[in-house]
Design an enzyme around this catalytic site. Structure first.
Site, mmCIF file in Angstrom:
data_model
loop_
_atom_site.group_PDB
_atom_site.id
_atom_site.type_symbol
_atom_site.label_atom_id
_atom_site.label_comp_id
_atom_site.label_asym_id
_atom_site.label_seq_id
_atom_site.Cartn_x
_atom_site.Cartn_y
_atom_site.Cartn_z
ATOM 1 N N GLU B 60 0.828 -1.203 0.000
ATOM 2 C CA GLU B 60 0.000 0.000 0.000
ATOM 3 C C GLU B 60 0.862 1.254 0.000
ATOM 4 O O GLU B 60 0.529 2.253 -0.652
ATOM 5 C CB GLU B 60 -0.958 -0.012 1.193
ATOM 6 C CG GLU B 60 -2.001 -1.127 1.137
ATOM 7 C CD GLU B 60 -1.440 -2.508 1.463
ATOM 8 O OE1 GLU B 60 -0.320 -2.593 2.019
ATOM 9 O OE2 GLU B 60 -2.122 -3.513 1.174
ATOM 10 N N HIS B 129 -11.230 -5.781 8.534
ATOM 11 C CA HIS B 129 -11.983 -5.523 7.305
ATOM 12 C C HIS B 129 -13.237 -4.701 7.597
ATOM 13 O O HIS B 129 -14.234 -4.822 6.910
ATOM 14 C CB HIS B 129 -12.405 -6.827 6.631
ATOM 15 C CG HIS B 129 -11.272 -7.741 6.284
ATOM 16 N ND1 HIS B 129 -10.674 -8.560 7.191
ATOM 17 C CD2 HIS B 129 -10.619 -7.941 5.116
ATOM 18 C CE1 HIS B 129 -9.699 -9.238 6.601
ATOM 19 N NE2 HIS B 129 -9.642 -8.874 5.345
#
Lengths: 436, 338
Positions: B60, B129
């Site tokens: 990322e 998540h």
């Protein structure tokens, strides 16, 4: 014409509908790679990062200098651990499909990577797995019921309902808490190993990372710290060819092997056949001895194949040929060890079928017990108020206040639900009142 | 006009911009051949090619840093971070770089990067998540922070974000990708096709960044919220029968305080709702803003309804989620204060 730069975008050898193609894999024959002394300098053994350590040959014999010469009973235990891991995975996948757990990740085809490593290490060595090494738990003696209870988030869940399925931890078995974030555990394993060295203890650490996750900076942190401090750690990179939909080329595997990153940091890199139990055992044993005698860290690239989907949320038929697993040139780790034992005269198809049946029955019995401690939808349930525990050792005032707020809310809901459902309450299965 | 869910609307926004502006490129994990784990980029690589829609390594920090480089060199990158929970390895690139390059170079360099990322819970995703980290980003000077609550806004705001010359972090509440969600997980799912904001123009249009919207007019109390919670608040208002005005913030930064405060000054009461953790959450900024501008019109203390100050627990996501019951209780408390 003036040459111009052109962006290179890696492309896997085969997509759905095409013939699987593993011609990109550099293979070495079994027994062909030298086994250097464990104190060898990283500089002198760079070949290990290019070749492929293999012990089991095509006739199922153990050959060459890396043969760990394990006794048949040990091999039978290994086979049992790997088969149990696979049957456990298969069962949990089916249970997820029935909607009884929310999510699952299988390790099919990669059982040797975890089982052989755990067997080659000492029980006091600390393990920092990613989410696809359930074999470590099996070897370290974790009762399957406890793993299932974690997946169920039930009253016996070691995580008290806080983690998604498979995010286990096993303090007494020296296996660290699994994170859902990628790669984070890899440099943590190095830190643990540094502490062992600071304290002058014998234990070493091992970490696991996927080839895809090795693109995260955490991989670089781990390698740098391990090299700088010569930490007693084994850094396992599991190259299973696929990171969800992106093949290993997207992590840099097109140009160099992953093991070759080791020498770049001054760390020995060993590329091993990850589906060969004996080879994984032997290189782990080599790296463990090296670490224990202060000769420093080792990077091991396990060349294997992710036979299953990434997770139950994934559909690999969208991005790779369905037949790839069958075409994988390094075979199935369980079949290969089984054939080796048969070749030794220490196993048979009948005994294997019997073991299969016995382990299936064991998994079934474990599941029955685990379910009796509750599921996400059927009681008994964990007390939701426990969600406020363990944020800190001592609960701060804001959390105490919020816990009381939730207690009042739950009581109000219970009395409202109780008024409606009273006639059934005596014999009904309790179901959770949702809505926060 | 077409009927679209939020996934299709976001896909359409990128499709339109890839078609209109050759500088637009999409990058992220699994976004290319596969079309994204939530299918938001489905078909775009096939249509625009591998140099416009790039699969990336799993990194990322690398994705965001590369997007900065692409942007500095004249492209308009749209980076996907697969889950907002995975954005933290890129945090330094956002906070120290992306947000400040214009300022530190006195506008000699600027970075028109859009970062798209799914956020929020309610999909049994556990703590890795389910997060809603909008406040962490809204606190950083130099980035815009957006979160739509319906397909129409999602497409219009994403087009605005891509056209913006400054960086935008674009949060997508994944619980409402396929339909508006009223907070009750046991009710059958409702598709966007049944919702007026599921009607989305096929072509180019934009919804301006920095504008909140009154989504329900009312007189008794103002509910300030955004994302998934807009729909949960609407349901809570319906069940309580309280005549509440609901304001969808839509852009966390820069904040449209005028629209918010006009409403609160009118109703004299305010409840702030978000799914994210309460402590130092974005609601704190909303409450402070309202207090500063509406103090003399307030008839009751402002209430916050938010996620508890714990990580998002897998088993107890509906106990954690600030559902209708908690919003209704706050509405009653605020409107019953004399």
């Amino acid at each position: 014409m003036t040459p111009r730069s052109r962006l290179h975008v890696p492309s896997p050898p085969a997509r759905p509908g095409q013939e699987p193609d593993f011609s990109y894999l550099q293979l070495s024959p079994a027994g062909a790679v030298d086994r250097p002394d464990v104190s060898a300098s990283a500089r002198d053994i760079e070949n290990l990062s290019l070749e492929l350590v293999r012990v089991l040959d095509d006739e199922h014999r153990a050959v060459g200098p890396w043969d760990p010469h394990l006794e048949p009973p040990e091999l039978q235990v290994a086979l049992r651990h790997m088969l149990l891991t696979r049957l456990f995975d298969d069962r949990m996948q089916r249970i997820q499909r029935q909607g009884r757990i929310s999510f699952y990740i299988k390790s099919t085809g990669e059982e040797a990577v975890a089982v052989a490593a755990a067997m080659a290490m000492q029980p006091g060595d600390m393990l920092f797995p990613s989410y696809r090494q359930q074999g470590l738990q099996v070897v370290r003696g974790r009762n399957l019921v406890e793993l299932m209870c974690q997946c169920l988030s039930n009253t016996r869940d070691m995580c008290k309902g806080r983690q998604m399925p498979i995010m286990y931890h096993f303090g007494p078995g020296n296996i660290f808490s699994i994170s859902g974030n990628l790669g984070t555990q890899f440099p943590q394993a190095v830190g643990w190993a540094m502490a062992a060295a600071i304290k002058g203890e014998d234990h070493i650490a091992a970490g696991w990372i996927g080839e895809g996750s090795s693109a995260e900076a955490d991989f670089h942190y781990a390698m740098t710290f391990a090299a700088v401090y010569q930490a007693p750690v084994i850094l396992n990179l599991v190259n299973n060819q696929w990171a969800i939909s992106t093949f290993q080329g997207f992590a840099g595997g097109e140009h160099r092997t992953f093991a070759q990153r080791g020498p770049g940091y001054g760390i020995p890199g060993i590329r091993v056949d990850g589906n060969d139990f004996l080879a994984v055992y032997a290189v782990t044993q080599w790296a463990a001895q090296r670490a224990r005698q202060s000769a420093g860290p080792t990077l091991i690239e396990h060349v294997t194949y992710r036979a299953a989907a990434h997770s139950t949320s994934d559909d690999p038929s969208r991005y790779r040929p369905k037949e790839e697993w069958r075409a994988w040139p390094l075979g199935d780790p369980i079949t290969r060890l089984k054939q080796h034992l048969i070749a030794l005269g220490e196993w048979s198809e009948e005994r294997h079928a019997q073991l299969h049946q016995e382990l299936e029955a064991h998994v079934t019995a474990c599941w029955k017990e685990a379910e009796s401690y509750g599921t996400l939808t059927h009681g008994p349930f964990l007390d939701p108020l426990t969600m406020f525990d363990d944020v800190f050792r001592d609960m701060p005032p804001n959390l105490q206040h919020q816990r009381e707020e939730m207690r009042a809310l739950l009581e109000a809901q219970r009395s409202a639900a109780g008024a409606e459902a009273e006639p059934h309450e005596a014999h009904g299965t309790p179901t959770r009142a949702h809505e926060g | 006009m077409a009927r679209m869910n939020m996934v299709q609307a976001l896909n359409s926004a990128m499709d339109v911009m890839l078609g209109r502006d050759p500088r637009v490129v999409i990058l992220g994990e699994d976004v290319g051949y596969f079309g994204g784990v939530f299918r938001v980029t489905d078909g775009l690589q096939r249509k625009y090619g591998e140099h416009r829609v790039l699969d990336t390594p799993i990194a990322e920090g690398g994705i965001i840093a590369a997007a900065i480089g692409l942007g500095v060199n004249g492209l308009k990158p749209v980076a996907e971070i697969q889950f907002a929970d995975y954005i933290y390895p890129g945090f330094d690139q956002v906070v120290s770089e992306l947000a400040r390059i214009r300022y530190r170079s006195a506008s000699e360099f600027h970075v028109p990067v859009t970062i798209r990322t799914p956020c929020g819970g309610g999909i049994r995703g556990g703590q890795t998540h389910s997060q809603s980290p909008e406040a962490i980003f809204a606190h950083v000077c130099g980035i815009k922070v957006v979160m739509p609550s319906n397909p129409y806004d999602a497409k219009g705001l994403l087009i605005s974000a891509i056209e913006d010359e400054d960086p935008v972090v674009f949060f997508e509440p994944k619980r409402i990708y396929n339909g508006p969600f009223d907070g009750d997980p046991h009710k059958p799912a409702v598709p966007w096709s049944a919702h007026p904001r599921g009607e989305v123009p096929d072509g180019h249009y934009s919804v301006p960044i920095g504008r909140a919207e009154v989504v329900r007019e009312g007189a008794e109390v103002t509910v300030i919220t955004y994302g998934t919670m807009v729909h949960v608040a609407e349901a809570a208002v319906r069940t309580t029968g309280i005549d509440a005005e609901i304001v969808d913030v839509r852009t966390m930064s820069p904040l449209d305080s005028d629209t918010l405060c006009r409403s609160v000054c009118k109703t004299g009461r305010c409840v702030v709702v978000h799914e994210a953790t309460r402590f130092s959450g974005y609601g704190a900024e909303l409450v402070a803003t309202v207090q500063e501008q509406c103090f003399w019109n307030l008839e009751a203390p402002i209430k916050r309804v938010a996620g508890w100050d714990t990580p998002y627990p897998h088993a107890f996501e509906w106990e954690y989620f600030p559902g209708q019951a908690r919003i209704a209780a706050a509405l009653k408390e605020v409107t019953e204060t004399e």
